[in-house]
Scaffold this active site. Structure first.
Site, PDB file in Angstrom:
ATOM      1  N   TYR A  47       0.865  -1.184   0.000  1.00  0.00           N
ATOM      2  CA  TYR A  47       0.000   0.000   0.000  1.00  0.00           C
ATOM      3  C   TYR A  47       0.894   1.224   0.000  1.00  0.00           C
ATOM      4  O   TYR A  47       1.843   1.312   0.780  1.00  0.00           O
ATOM      5  CB  TYR A  47      -0.885  -0.002   1.248  1.00  0.00           C
ATOM      6  CG  TYR A  47      -1.799   1.199   1.387  1.00  0.00           C
ATOM      7  CD1 TYR A  47      -1.553   2.172   2.350  1.00  0.00           C
ATOM      8  CD2 TYR A  47      -2.914   1.359   0.565  1.00  0.00           C
ATOM      9  CE1 TYR A  47      -2.395   3.268   2.487  1.00  0.00           C
ATOM     10  CE2 TYR A  47      -3.756   2.454   0.699  1.00  0.00           C
ATOM     11  CZ  TYR A  47      -3.489   3.414   1.668  1.00  0.00           C
ATOM     12  OH  TYR A  47      -4.316   4.504   1.804  1.00  0.00           O
TER      13      TYR A  47
ATOM     14  N   ASP B  73       9.410   2.821  -0.739  1.00  0.00           N
ATOM     15  CA  ASP B  73       8.381   3.475   0.083  1.00  0.00           C
ATOM     16  C   ASP B  73       8.713   3.171   1.545  1.00  0.00           C
ATOM     17  O   ASP B  73       8.369   2.112   2.063  1.00  0.00           O
ATOM     18  CB  ASP B  73       6.992   2.962  -0.297  1.00  0.00           C
ATOM     19  CG  ASP B  73       5.918   3.575   0.581  1.00  0.00           C
ATOM     20  OD1 ASP B  73       4.726   3.368   0.298  1.00  0.00           O
ATOM     21  OD2 ASP B  73       6.257   4.269   1.565  1.00  0.00           O
TER      22      ASP B  73
ATOM     23  N   LYS C 242       4.740   9.376   8.416  1.00  0.00           N
ATOM     24  CA  LYS C 242       4.610   8.837   9.778  1.00  0.00           C
ATOM     25  C   LYS C 242       5.663   9.394  10.748  1.00  0.00           C
ATOM     26  O   LYS C 242       5.570  10.533  11.179  1.00  0.00           O
ATOM     27  CB  LYS C 242       4.620   7.301   9.719  1.00  0.00           C
ATOM     28  CG  LYS C 242       3.410   6.746   8.945  1.00  0.00           C
ATOM     29  CD  LYS C 242       3.324   5.250   8.996  1.00  0.00           C
ATOM     30  CE  LYS C 242       2.317   4.716   7.998  1.00  0.00           C
ATOM     31  NZ  LYS C 242       0.960   4.663   8.500  1.00  0.00           N
TER      32      LYS C 242
HETATM   33  P1  KE4 Z   1      -0.714   8.334   4.502  1.00  0.00           P
HETATM   34  O1  KE4 Z   1      -1.264   9.061   3.299  1.00  0.00           O
HETATM   35  O2  KE4 Z   1      -1.768   7.492   5.210  1.00  0.00           O
HETATM   36  O3  KE4 Z   1       0.042   9.269   5.466  1.00  0.00           O
HETATM   37  O4  KE4 Z   1       0.416   7.328   4.017  1.00  0.00           O
HETATM   38  C1  KE4 Z   1       0.115   6.390   3.017  1.00  0.00           C
HETATM   39  C2  KE4 Z   1       1.072   5.221   3.120  1.00  0.00           C
HETATM   40  C3  KE4 Z   1       2.099   5.113   2.207  1.00  0.00           C
HETATM   41  N1  KE4 Z   1       2.994   4.095   2.269  1.00  0.00           N
HETATM   42  C4  KE4 Z   1       2.915   3.152   3.239  1.00  0.00           C
HETATM   43  C5  KE4 Z   1       3.933   2.052   3.279  1.00  0.00           C
HETATM   44  C6  KE4 Z   1       1.880   3.212   4.206  1.00  0.00           C
HETATM   45  O5  KE4 Z   1       1.799   2.251   5.161  1.00  0.00           O
HETATM   46  C7  KE4 Z   1       0.948   4.265   4.158  1.00  0.00           C
HETATM   47  C8  KE4 Z   1      -0.195   4.379   5.142  1.00  0.00           C
HETATM   48  N2  KE4 Z   1      -0.334   3.281   6.075  1.00  0.00           N
HETATM   49  C9  KE4 Z   1      -1.680   3.032   6.560  1.00  0.00           C
HETATM   50  C10 KE4 Z   1      -1.637   1.846   7.539  1.00  0.00           C
HETATM   51  N3  KE4 Z   1      -0.871   0.749   7.096  1.00  0.00           N
HETATM   52  C11 KE4 Z   1      -2.255   4.236   7.194  1.00  0.00           C
HETATM   53  C12 KE4 Z   1      -3.458   3.987   8.055  1.00  0.00           C
HETATM   54  C13 KE4 Z   1      -4.703   4.513   7.425  1.00  0.00           C
HETATM   55  O6  KE4 Z   1      -4.884   4.331   6.184  1.00  0.00           O
HETATM   56  O7  KE4 Z   1      -5.496   5.117   8.184  1.00  0.00           O
END
Ligand code: KE4
Length: 428
Positions: free
Chosen positions: A144, A239, A267
């Site tokens: 993701y 990523d 994060k």
């Molecule tokens: P954000 O747009 O949520 O800040 O980041 C996206 C993203 C990009 N790359 C990786 C490897 C990520 O894990 C994420 C976001 N992670 C999820 C949980 N695994 C965020 C939680 C959510 O969607 O509320």
């Protein structure tokens, strides 16, 4: 566990907010029940609006590596806020955070701050296409990278959890530019380059997958991706939104000794405030406006309030012994949980890299999305609620990572193991 205030709030929230949440993974749809509304956090603990206390291993999905309301972070936020939160103009803190990032990640010579991991990954893909003048990208099923259209194809995390790995609303014309390979399967990548030798701009990968549950790269897998991209004139994008400053002071790229061309972050670099970033080779980053022809912008990118939390967090993480401590605590936890699972003879396996981990309800090994999807997600849901009843907060989905912070203590860990043993007894 009494959740009456959360239940009332959840009912109210659903009147105004789709699913009552501002991010699908928070909805508990994967595990059932009402999501507790969190009132506050301190250190390794959070309390919900009904006063229930939890040892927290979600850590806001990764950012809270120092635990909740760390005194130095709170002090920095207070001080910054008294002078203003955002000006839409350069501030010194942006340079400080950029220097901390460039000084920590071997491949990052220049970096652009944005406000989320999604923005970081979306921008990195655009940059790779601009630099190579090619259109296709390769991602991996179960990984993701945020919710930009072209990346919501066979995506992990909430998309996988809620059974929409390829989202509605993504035009086929976008999805067709995204080629989906299998994690830890080099051949699944090579075949795409054989078929498209001159039209693949980049590979984007979570160097340690977190969004299918934690799946480490097989030995040599990342090296193969580095070789294949170099041989074919494509870029390699790591990523590191989760792994950056999580699995070590130099990220996964430092841990595995790979130099990607572009790295995306989020994060932890915001310390709980909205910060994302993408950075890498100077010759690539010089394509980014206003220097170059690849446009990306953001009203709140690098705002002083968010960067102040990031600066303090990364500075704290540089203190000697920090990552040894995270490793010691996380190993103690997963060793104990392994014994707890074995004591009840429930098929399970735990994957861990540093202080990120996942307990799969699956005999294992789990080295691919297919393995992860073979987990007993119903059993996971029962385990989740049994742990919640014991006052332990873990990810409300089998396909996510858990996190240990520097605020966790040996007592927290041992208490968690005891509570897990209790919880697992109820699943037999
Ligand atoms: P954000 O747009 O949520 O800040 O980041 C996206 C993203 C990009 N790359 C990786 C490897 C990520 O894990 C994420 C976001 N992670 C999820 C949980 N695994 C965020 C939680 C959510 O969607 O509320």
């Amino acid at each position: 566990m009494q959740l009456s205030k959360s239940e009332a709030l959840f009912t109210e929230a659903q009147k105004y907010i789709p699913g009552g949440v501002n991010s699908p993974v928070r909805s508990f749809r994967a595990v059932g029940g009402t999501p507790p509304f969190i009132a506050r956090g301190k250190g390794s603990r959070v309390w919900d609006v009904d006063g229930n206390e939890y040892i927290d291993y979600l850590g806001s999905w990764g950012p809270l590596v120092l635990g909740h309301s760390h005194p130095a972070v709170v002090a920095a936020l207070k001080k910054t806020a008294e002078g203003g939160t955002s000006f839409g103009a350069p501030v010194e803190g942006e340079i400080e955070l950029a220097k901390l990032i460039c000084g920590s990640l071997p491949s990052v010579e220049m970096v652009r701050l944005v406000s989320s991991g999604t923005e970081a990954c979306m921008s990195a893909i655009r940059l790779a296409r601009a630099f190579t003048n090619r259109n296709k990208i390769i991602k991996f099923a179960g990984c993701y990278h945020g919710h930009a259209d072209g990346l919501l194809v066979k995506a992990g995390s909430g998309a996988l959890t809620h059974g929409i790995p390829t989202s509605a609303g993504v035009p086929e014309s976008y999805a067709s530019e995204t080629l989906v390979a299998d994690y830890n399967d080099v051949e699944s990548v090579e075949k795409f380059f054989l078929a498209n030798p001159t039209d693949i701009a980049a590979i984007i990968i979570e160097p340690v997958a977190g969004n299918m549950g934690v799946v480490p790269p097989a030995p040599g897998f990342l090296d193969a991706l580095r070789r294949i991209t170099q041989e074919n004139g494509a870029l390699l994008i790591f990523d590191e939104v989760i792994t950056g400053f999580r699995v070590g002071p130099n990220g996964a790229q430092g841990l595995f000794g790979i130099r990607p061309d572009i790295t995306t972050m989020g994060k932890i670099i915001g310390g709980g405030l909205p910060v994302g970033a993408y950075g890498g080779r100077k010759d690539v980053m010089e394509m980014v406006a206003p220097l170059g022809a690849m446009y990306q912008a953001g009203t709140l990118s690098g705002n002083p309030l968010a960067v102040s939390a990031g600066i303090v967090t990364l500075t704290e993480l540089q203190k000697p012994g920090t990552y040894d401590r995270l490793e010691t605590l996380a190993k103690r936890l997963t060793d104990g949980l392994t014994k707890a699972f074995q004591s009840v003879e429930i098929p399970s396996t735990i994957n861990r890299v540093g202080s990120m981990f996942t307990g799969f309800f699956n005999a294992g090994p789990v080295t691919s999305l297919a393995h992860a999807e073979g987990s007993d997600t119903a059993m996971y849901g029962r385990y989740f609620h049994a742990m919640q009843e014991q006052g332990v907060y873990i990810a409300p989905s089998q396909f996510e990572a858990g996190f240990v912070s520097t605020a966790h203590s040996e007592a927290d860990i041992d208490d968690t193991i005891a509570k897990a043993t209790e919880a697992l007894q109820t699943l037999r």
